[in-house]
Design a protein around this motif. Structure first.
Motif, short mmCIF file in Angstrom:
data_model
loop_
_atom_site.label_atom_id
_atom_site.label_comp_id
_atom_site.label_asym_id
_atom_site.label_seq_id
_atom_site.Cartn_x
_atom_site.Cartn_y
_atom_site.Cartn_z
N SER A 3 0.82 -1.22 0.00
CA SER A 3 0.00 0.00 0.00
C SER A 3 0.85 1.26 0.00
CB SER A 3 -0.93 0.01 1.21
OG SER A 3 -1.82 -1.07 1.17
N SER A 4 2.03 1.18 0.60
CA SER A 4 2.91 2.35 0.67
C SER A 4 3.95 2.38 -0.45
CB SER A 4 3.62 2.37 2.03
OG SER A 4 4.44 1.23 2.20
N ASP A 5 3.94 1.39 -1.32
CA ASP A 5 4.98 1.24 -2.34
C ASP A 5 5.05 2.44 -3.29
OD1 ASP A 5 6.93 -0.97 -3.17
OD2 ASP A 5 6.05 -0.35 -5.08
N GLN A 6 3.93 2.85 -3.85
CA GLN A 6 3.96 3.95 -4.83
C GLN A 6 4.39 5.28 -4.22
OE1 GLN A 6 0.17 3.75 -6.87
NE2 GLN A 6 1.12 2.63 -8.56
N PRO A 7 3.80 5.69 -3.08
CA PRO A 7 4.26 6.97 -2.54
C PRO A 7 5.74 6.94 -2.12
CG PRO A 7 2.55 6.01 -1.12
CD PRO A 7 2.65 5.17 -2.35
N ALA A 50 8.13 5.02 -3.55
CA ALA A 50 8.93 5.00 -4.78
C ALA A 50 9.00 6.39 -5.41
CB ALA A 50 8.35 3.99 -5.77
N ARG A 51 7.90 7.15 -5.34
CA ARG A 51 7.90 8.51 -5.90
C ARG A 51 8.92 9.39 -5.18
NH1 ARG A 51 2.25 7.97 -6.36
NH2 ARG A 51 1.91 9.04 -4.40
N ARG A 52 9.06 9.21 -3.89
CA ARG A 52 9.93 10.09 -3.11
C ARG A 52 11.34 9.55 -2.91
NH1 ARG A 52 4.82 10.79 -2.27
NH2 ARG A 52 3.98 12.82 -1.74
N ASP A 79 12.61 4.16 -7.36
CA ASP A 79 12.06 2.82 -7.57
C ASP A 79 12.85 1.72 -6.88
OD1 ASP A 79 9.82 3.53 -9.05
OD2 ASP A 79 10.90 3.46 -10.95
N ALA A 98 -1.88 6.42 2.88
CA ALA A 98 -1.98 5.38 1.84
C ALA A 98 -2.35 4.04 2.47
CB ALA A 98 -0.67 5.27 1.07
#
Length: 141
Positions: free
Chosen positions: A52-56, A58-60, A63, A111
């Motif tokens: 659930s926290s992967d995308q936010p 990775a953005r900061r 990747d 998230a």
């Protein structure tokens, strides 16, 4: 939807299966090389929080960021429940300023609260319908 089932392989030993080809060994604590059902629940929670926290993250952080989600919680054997599960997300945040770290923690918490189905289900509680089906026909014959 993915079909899931467990099949008995011995005394207090099962193999969990998915129709996508995955398997997991399940058994009691005294059996080497298996997860207990409670451990699988905790791992599901940790994995859900991580995913659930992967995308936010990775953005900061990029990747290729590294993360470990640890989860623990002792069972209350009198009531046969886990009264408290504790999770810790371990990350290297040294490249972020204090303000960036604070903002990231808020975004990650949000998230997980919004999309971690496992965590949301555990917090809300859920109804479980259990039935027994006779494989060989009617139970009385």
């Amino acid at each position: 939807m993915t079909d899931l089932w467990v099949q008995r392989t011995g005394t207090r030993r099962y193999t969990g299966h998915s129709s996508r080809g995955a398997q997991v060994l399940i058994g009691s604590e005294d059996v080497e090389g298996v997860f207990t059902p409670g451990e699988l629940m905790k791992i599901a929670l940790a994995a859900c929080s991580g995913m659930s926290s992967d995308q936010p993250l990775a953005r900061r952080l990029g990747d290729d960021y590294q993360a470990v989600v640890r989860v623990s919680g002792a069972a209350d054997r009198e009531r046969e429940v886990y009264p408290l599960l504790e999770e810790t997300l371990e990350l290297d945040l040294s490249a972020l300023s204090a303000q960036e770290r604070e903002r990231l923690l808020v975004v990650v918490d949000r998230a997980i609260e919004m999309v971690c189905t496992v965590g949301r289900t555990l917090k809300a509680g859920t109804k479980v319908d259990f039935k027994i089906a006779s494989k060989g026909g009617d139970a009385g014959t």
